[in-house]
Structure formats: structure tokens, C-alpha cells
Design a protein around this motif. Structure first.
Motif, PDB file in Angstrom:
ATOM      1  N   ASP A  58       0.851  -1.183   0.000  1.00 43.89           N
ATOM      2  CA  ASP A  58       0.000   0.000   0.000  1.00 43.89           C
ATOM      3  C   ASP A  58       0.888   1.234   0.000  1.00 43.89           C
ATOM      4  O   ASP A  58       1.987   1.219   0.569  1.00 43.89           O
ATOM      5  N   LYS A  79      -0.593   4.737  10.157  1.00 46.57           N
ATOM      6  CA  LYS A  79      -1.609   4.401   9.164  1.00 46.57           C
ATOM      7  C   LYS A  79      -1.003   3.716   7.943  1.00 46.57           C
ATOM      8  O   LYS A  79      -1.640   2.844   7.331  1.00 46.57           O
ATOM      9  N   ALA A  83      -2.762   0.027   7.162  1.00 46.94           N
ATOM     10  CA  ALA A  83      -3.512  -0.285   5.946  1.00 46.94           C
ATOM     11  C   ALA A  83      -3.102  -1.634   5.376  1.00 46.94           C
ATOM     12  O   ALA A  83      -3.940  -2.396   4.884  1.00 46.94           O
ATOM     13  N   SER A  86      -4.214  -4.568   7.674  1.00 43.17           N
ATOM     14  CA  SER A  86      -5.626  -4.847   7.449  1.00 43.17           C
ATOM     15  C   SER A  86      -5.829  -5.730   6.214  1.00 43.17           C
ATOM     16  O   SER A  86      -6.710  -6.600   6.199  1.00 43.17           O
ATOM     17  N   ASP A  87      -5.014  -5.530   5.177  1.00 44.65           N
ATOM     18  CA  ASP A  87      -5.117  -6.376   3.987  1.00 44.65           C
ATOM     19  C   ASP A  87      -4.798  -7.836   4.313  1.00 44.65           C
ATOM     20  O   ASP A  87      -5.428  -8.757   3.781  1.00 44.65           O
ATOM     21  N   PRO A 249      -6.762  -2.284  12.680  1.00 45.36           N
ATOM     22  CA  PRO A 249      -7.158  -3.429  11.852  1.00 45.36           C
ATOM     23  C   PRO A 249      -7.701  -4.586  12.696  1.00 45.36           C
ATOM     24  O   PRO A 249      -7.266  -4.812  13.833  1.00 45.36           O
ATOM     25  N   ASP A 268     -11.604  -5.906   3.493  1.00 45.75           N
ATOM     26  CA  ASP A 268     -11.508  -4.845   4.495  1.00 45.75           C
ATOM     27  C   ASP A 268     -12.055  -3.550   3.912  1.00 45.75           C
ATOM     28  O   ASP A 268     -11.975  -3.310   2.704  1.00 45.75           O
ATOM     29  N   SER A 270     -11.657  -0.301   3.060  1.00 43.25           N
ATOM     30  CA  SER A 270     -10.687   0.767   2.828  1.00 43.25           C
ATOM     31  C   SER A 270     -11.284   1.862   1.950  1.00 43.25           C
ATOM     32  O   SER A 270     -11.038   3.044   2.176  1.00 43.25           O
ATOM     33  N   GLU A 321     -11.634   4.019   4.607  1.00 42.63           N
ATOM     34  CA  GLU A 321     -10.509   4.089   5.541  1.00 42.63           C
ATOM     35  C   GLU A 321     -10.909   3.715   6.973  1.00 42.63           C
ATOM     36  O   GLU A 321     -10.337   4.224   7.937  1.00 42.63           O
ATOM     37  N   TYR A 323     -11.046   0.291   7.838  1.00 40.85           N
ATOM     38  CA  TYR A 323     -10.244  -0.913   8.042  1.00 40.85           C
ATOM     39  C   TYR A 323     -10.890  -1.908   9.004  1.00 40.85           C
ATOM     40  O   TYR A 323     -10.195  -2.640   9.711  1.00 40.85           O
TER      41      TYR A 323
END
Length: 388
Positions: A58, A79, A83, A86-87, A249, A268, A270, A321, A323
Motif C-alpha cells: 500500500d 496508518k 492499511a 488490514s489487507d 485493523p 476490508d 478501505s 478508511e 479498516y
């Protein structure tokens, strides 16, 4: 270190040296970390059975994802890693390692970047991620942070977007829309602060004239600073601002859900709840019906939306955003999964059903008990870098 000249390698050491314990690195199978041409990792010790590796990347770009008025340096670092974490969670996996590539303009002195790494390493510590390498370059104008994260999942157990089946329950692991509401507050507060500063700089009795006099050079404007947490607390928006700056996350929730074996799809949030629902619907070839009455709505979001005359549903469906995880689960296991997560102190909300039919998403408007329940197609809308 302010004002001290550091070359590329000194900067890397300044930002990364002695940040993580040897024990944490060893727990993630790190054989060789930062400092060579490539990192060397093995399968984390104590992991039973065959594993598959998950890889996610990301990128965050100054003025696109953040600016000086909305986020502190530490928040940007947090952040940027969150991100990616969270993936990995969205695949039902466990995050393991991170590679951090950063392009730094001259306006970002080394200590500012050091604070960014403070936030990144704080996030890494929270989720047990070993930071093992990356790249550092100069940038002509804006800061760019790109993070690659690896994770693991039991072989054959990765949860994709494409498995939803008619009859499944649709769930989410937290309230959506809070990050978008937090950003709305931060931008509004920044605009109000700029207006107040402009008024304060205006000389008494002047109407657009310069207090410096003809030909005088205006001083360079100070770099804006983000709204302090105390101001958000006083405005009743602290939870919203926290959701935007420091997303959390759903890694623990993902692990519990994956272990049940009944989750059929996962994503997730996003780019927005509606956008992610469309991703699952199209990948799985099903229709998702989301019930308005079941969409979780935080009290602070509702109160702030009422105060500024906004529709909270817009933030919930299209904000992005957050997550949190959106997914589908076999209907017969939905209540038991919800009970397990709640027993662990984790939220889970059943918000709809998957149905047979053309791929798409509908919103079931069932809040008004006086009127008939109606269904409306939900636009495939959310954040899209190239969507105009």
C-alpha cells in the motif's frame, strides 16, 4: 538532530536502528533484517502444518492521503502500516514482516521522518510485525510512503472475496463511517483555523491591504499543525479523529473467524462499505442485501452528523478508511461466531444476507416502521483514485 546533515545510510540508521527486539524478530522467522541487500526470513518457529505466504503493498502520498493539517507525523507512519496489516487480516492471515520504502522531499527534515517511523514502529509493535528492510530515496515535492507486508495463512485456508453463497449472512467487524467523519471534522477545523489566522493578520481598518507596506516581502507561512487531540476531545469528536488517524485493523477478529471455517468471503473496508460490498458481490456472483436498521452507527458519529447537518449514512456507506472487515458467513454459524467474538471483547454485526440473482448490492430501507420496507440499488461508490 535538527539541522544536522545526514547521508542516506545515516538516515536509515537514525530511523530504524535498535527499534525492535531480537526476540520479536526471531518470533517472525527473521534470519537477517535491515542492513544488507535483502532480508532473509524463514517460516516462523513453532508453526505447525503447511503455510502459505500472503503479500500486500500500500502507498500513501502527501496531499492525496494526508497533509500537515490533518495528521501528525506519527499518525502517518501508523496508518501506512495499518492499511497493509488490514489487507493481511482480510485474507484471514497473520501479519509477519514489513518492507518500508520512503521518498523524502527537502521540506521533510530527518527528525520529522524519525517521528513518522515512531508511529510506524508503534503499529508494528501492536501487531507483532517485524520491520526488515525497504528503500529510501529523495522526492522532488511530496513525501511518499510505500509499505509491503507479508503474512501467513494455513495452506488452502486464505479467505477471498469470491466465496459468498446465497443464504450466507453478511457481517462487519466494526462501525463504518467514523474515519470519514473524523476527516470532515479535521478539515473543517483546519479551515476555521486558517480563517482565524487570516483575520488576525489583517491590519485594523484595512480592507485587503498588506500590513507590510508596498514592496515588502511577505514572511513564509508557518507549516500548519494538525488539530490537537484535546481540541477533538472538547468537540466530542475524539473517537472519530482517532479512527481516521490511528485505525485498528481487525487482526484478532480475522483469526477467530478464520479458525471457524465458516467464513465464505472477506474484505476490508478501505474504500467504503458500499464499494467493498460490490467487490464481494461481483467476485462471488451474488446479490448482497444490506439492512439499514442493522448498520452499526456510533453515537459520536450520529451526534457529529446532526451537529453539522450531514447524513451519517453517506459516511457509513461511502466514507472508507475504516479498516474493519466486511464478509459473509454460513448463516447457521453467524450467531455462534458473533457470540465468540463478543466474548473476546470484539464487535461483530450481522447486517444483511447474500441472495441469488445478478451481482449487485441493495440497501433494505427498514428503519421507518410506519412505512413499507423498500429496497434500493446501492451505488458502487467510494474512494477511487481514478474515478473522477
Amino acid at each position: 538532530m535538527e539541522g544536522v546533515s545526514l547521508d542516506e545510510f545515516a538516515r536509515i540508521r537514525h530511523w530504524t536502528e535498535r527499534r525492535q527486539s531480537p526476540a520479536l524478530l526471531a518470533s517472525q522467522g527473521v534470519v537477517l533484517g535491515i542492513g544488507d541487500d535483502a532480508a532473509v526470513v524463514g517460516t516462523p518457529p513453532g508453526e505447525a502444518g503447511a503455510l502459505e505466504w500472503l503479500l500486500a503493498v500500500d502507498t500513501m502520498v502527501e496531499t492525496v492521503h494526508f497533509n500537515d493539517a490533518t495528521m501528525a507525523e506519527e499518525d502517518i507512519g501508523w496508518k501506512a502500516l495499518a492499511a497493509n496489516v488490514s489487507d493481511i487480516a482480510a485474507m484471514g492471515g497473520t501479519p509477519r514482516h514489513a518492507l518500508v520504502s520512503i521518498s523524502v522531499p527537502k521540506t521533510w527534515e530527518p527528525e520529522r521522518v524519525r517521528r513518522l517511523y515512531d508511529g510506524l514502529y508503534a503499529c508494528a509493535g501492536q501487531y507483532g510485525v517485524a520491520v526488515i528492510g525497504g528503500d529510501t530515496t529523495s522526492s522532488p515535492l511530496h513525501l511518499v510512503v510505500a509499505v509491503t507486508v507479508t503474512g501467513t495463512v494455513a495452506a488452502g485456508r486464505a479467505i477471498c472475496r469470491a466465496g459468498a453463497r446465497p443464504g450466507d449472512a453478511v457481517f462487519v467487524t466494526g462501525a463504518a463511517g467514523m474515519s470519514a467523519a473524523g476527516l470532515h471534522f479535521l478539515l473543517a477545523a483546519a479551515a476555521a483555523g486558517e480563517a482565524a489566522a487570516a483575520n488576525a493578520a489583517q491590519p485594523m481598518g484595512a480592507a485587503g491591504g498588506s500590513p507590510l507596506g508596498a514592496g515588502a516581502a511577505a514572511p513564509s507561512a508557518p507549516r500548519p499543525r494538525p488539530v490537537p487531540p484535546a481540541a477533538a476531545e472538547a468537540a466530542g469528536t475524539a473517537a472519530l479523529v482517532q479512527a481516521h488517524r490511528r485505525p485498528a485493523p481487525s487482526v484478532r477478529a480475522a483469526a477467530l473467524l478464520a479458525a471457524r471455517g465458516s467464513v465464505t468471503s472477506l474484505d476490508d473496508v478501505s474504500d467504503g462499505l458500499a464499494s467493498e460490498a460490490w467487490e464481494i458481490a461481483q467476485a462471488s456472483g451474488v446479490k448482497l442485501a444490506l439492512r439499514e436498521s442493522r448498520l452499526p452507527k456510533s453515537g459520536s458519529l450520529a451526534a457529529y452528523a446532526h451537529r453539522c447537518g450531514a447524513d451519517p449514512l453517506e459516511w457509513i456507506l461511502y466514507g472508507g478508511e475504516d479498516y474493519v472487515l466486511l464478509g459473509t458467513i454460513a448463516a447457521g454459524d453467524a450467531d455462534a461466531a458473533k457470540a465468540e467474538l463478543e466474548a473476546a471483547g470484539l464487535p461483530m454485526y450481522i447486517i444483511g444476507e447474500a441472495e441469488a440473482g445478478p451481482a449487485g448490492v441493495e440497501l433494505v430501507r427498514d428503519l421507518d416502521v410506519r412505512g413499507p420496507v423498500r429496497r434500493e440499488p446501492l451505488a458502487k461508490r467510494g474512494y477511487n483514485h481514478f474515478g473522477g
